[in-house]
Design an enzyme around this catalytic site. Structure first.
Site, PDB file in Angstrom:
ATOM      1  N   GLU A   1       0.838  -1.207   0.000  1.00  0.00           N
ATOM      2  CA  GLU A   1       0.000   0.000   0.000  1.00  0.00           C
ATOM      3  C   GLU A   1       0.872   1.257   0.000  1.00  0.00           C
ATOM      4  O   GLU A   1       2.085   1.200   0.165  1.00  0.00           O
ATOM      5  CB  GLU A   1      -0.898   0.021   1.253  1.00  0.00           C
TER       6      GLU A   1
ATOM      7  N   ASN B   1      -5.568   6.803   6.809  1.00  0.00           N
ATOM      8  CA  ASN B   1      -5.444   5.842   5.715  1.00  0.00           C
ATOM      9  C   ASN B   1      -4.608   6.344   4.547  1.00  0.00           C
ATOM     10  O   ASN B   1      -3.575   5.778   4.225  1.00  0.00           O
ATOM     11  CB  ASN B   1      -6.846   5.447   5.241  1.00  0.00           C
TER      12      ASN B   1
ATOM     13  N   GLU C   1      -3.970  -6.152  10.361  1.00  0.00           N
ATOM     14  CA  GLU C   1      -3.237  -4.971   9.911  1.00  0.00           C
ATOM     15  C   GLU C   1      -3.004  -3.995  11.056  1.00  0.00           C
ATOM     16  O   GLU C   1      -2.905  -2.783  10.847  1.00  0.00           O
ATOM     17  CB  GLU C   1      -3.983  -4.279   8.773  1.00  0.00           C
TER      18      GLU C   1
ATOM     19  N   ASN D   1     -11.525   6.597   1.703  1.00  0.00           N
ATOM     20  CA  ASN D   1     -10.287   5.855   1.457  1.00  0.00           C
ATOM     21  C   ASN D   1      -9.309   6.727   0.673  1.00  0.00           C
ATOM     22  O   ASN D   1      -8.815   7.707   1.191  1.00  0.00           O
ATOM     23  CB  ASN D   1     -10.619   4.554   0.730  1.00  0.00           C
TER      24      ASN D   1
ATOM     25  N   ASP E   1      -9.791   2.004  -4.711  1.00  0.00           N
ATOM     26  CA  ASP E   1      -8.942   2.105  -3.523  1.00  0.00           C
ATOM     27  C   ASP E   1      -8.118   3.377  -3.641  1.00  0.00           C
ATOM     28  O   ASP E   1      -8.659   4.458  -3.784  1.00  0.00           O
ATOM     29  CB  ASP E   1      -8.073   0.851  -3.416  1.00  0.00           C
TER      30      ASP E   1
END
Length: 364
Positions: free
Chosen positions: A70, A158, A182, A215, A266
């Site tokens: 990520e 995030n 996570e 997000n 995402d």
């Protein structure tokens, strides 16, 4: 190795070529997924996308071995990419000159989104345990920028983006505290899942409060619009568009993109033409009824959307129309434009890091 006549004869022509090449390049070569030009994994969904596909560029697999890749961020000064491997609680570093892939920071407080600020410093969303946004100074020390709002802890920062005026914008859903994979499971203290703006004077403002688990986020090239992914709260994942006023005021909420194909929008980035390059994959929704499989006659609940057809990067034009798709063997969670000319698309995808040269540049 000293190249004498004897060593040349002993290793032979092919061996000499390999030795010299290894010494000259000093890097590990990427894995090319498709050998043909143009790469069949780069799909043109609308003729307007053709100019962004470089005929002789292929998708390259640069590194692997992560559990959930990520938050990639590119640093031109060092020609490197930093990205998070959340379950392994570390930030990784890809050096595009040497081709090496190493651990940059471990532990990393389950870092998720990363960004480079206007002074070349690392901004990180630590989305579990510490639940804060930090800045890594040039000397390596870490400054906490935000860890609470109105006296209560943040949920799980995030994704993050830095505007040209130095303000830092980030999303604060629940993912990092929903379980222990996570990070660390915890109860939220905020009543809503917000989008925040951190002013240069250190004041934190909740600029969007009505999205359920916001997000990824990004600005349009002129920074007059802010785009935000809503993970839940609508029938499908969506990207909402907002107008940004002169003082950073947010208004005029409009749905720009609806992932009606069960895609999982995402993280994403915007190019200089205003196109949105979006990490994509299955949203995990299951069919209502079980189907029979070929394994011992078991009935299983399968995905509504096929991972094989959804994993990759979906590209939308500024009006929200899908114009291109980069097919990957893994779900892409987030991406970043990098390289000296900002025309190399780095794709953080599940276990691996991929790259593709494209016919545009990242905005900003």
């Amino acid at each position: 190795m000293e190249m004498t006549r004897r060593t040349i004869l002993s290793i032979g022509g092919a061996g000499l070529a390999a030795a010299v090449a290894g010494k000259a390049w000093g890097q590990s070569l990427p894995t090319i997924l498709n050998q043909r030009y143009p790469d069949p994994s780069v799909e043109i969904l609308d003729p307007s996308f053709a100019k962004y596909r470089i005929y002789s560029a292929s998708v390259e697999k640069l590194a692997t071995g992560m559990r959930w890749a990520e938050g990639p961020a590119y640093f031109p000064e060092e020609r490197c990419l930093l990205l998070s491997d959340i379950p392994n609680n570390r930030i990784m570093k890809y050096d595009e000159v040497s081709g090496t892939f190493t651990v940059f920071r471990s532990p990393a407080n389950f870092a998720n989104g990363n960004a480079r600020d206007r002074e070349g410093r690392l901004i990180t969303c630590e989305h579990s345990m510490t639940r804060r946004v930090t800045r890594t100074e040039k000397n390596g020390s870490i400054t906490v920028l935000a860890d609470q709002f109105e006296g209560k802890r943040l949920n799980a920062p995030n994704d993050v983006v830095v505007r040209s005026d130095g303000t830092i914008w980030f999303t604060d859903p629940l993912f990092g505290i929903n379980g222990n994979y996570e990070g660390e499971k915890a109860e939220p203290e905020q009543a809503t899942t917000n989008v925040y703006c951190l002013d240069i004077d250190g004041k934190l403002k909740a600029v969007i409060t009505d999205l359920v688990n916001p997000n990824g986020l990004a600005f349009s090239p002129d920074e007059k619009k802010l785009y935000v992914v809503e993970w839940k709260g609508t029938p499908n994942r969506s990207i909402w568009s907002y107008d940004i006023g002169s003082q950073g005021a947010v208004s005029n909420k409009v749905k720009l993109i609806d992932a009606a194909d069960f895609g999982a929008l995402d993280g994403f980035k915007v190019d200089r033409d205003g196109n949105l390059w979006c990490g994509y994959g299955s949203n995990g929704a299951l069919n209502d009824d079980a189907t029979s499989s070929d394994v011992a006659g078991r009935k299983t609940y399968e995905l509504k959307g096929s991972s094989e057809s959804l994993d990759g990067v979906m590209i939308f034009d500024p009006d929200g129309k899908p114009i291109g798709f980069i097919r990957l063997p893994e779900r892409c969670a987030n991406l970043a434009f990098g390289g000296p000319k900002r025309n190399r698309l780095y794709m953080a995808s599940s276990h691996s890091l991929y790259a593709l040269y494209v016919g545009t540049q990242g905005a900003g």
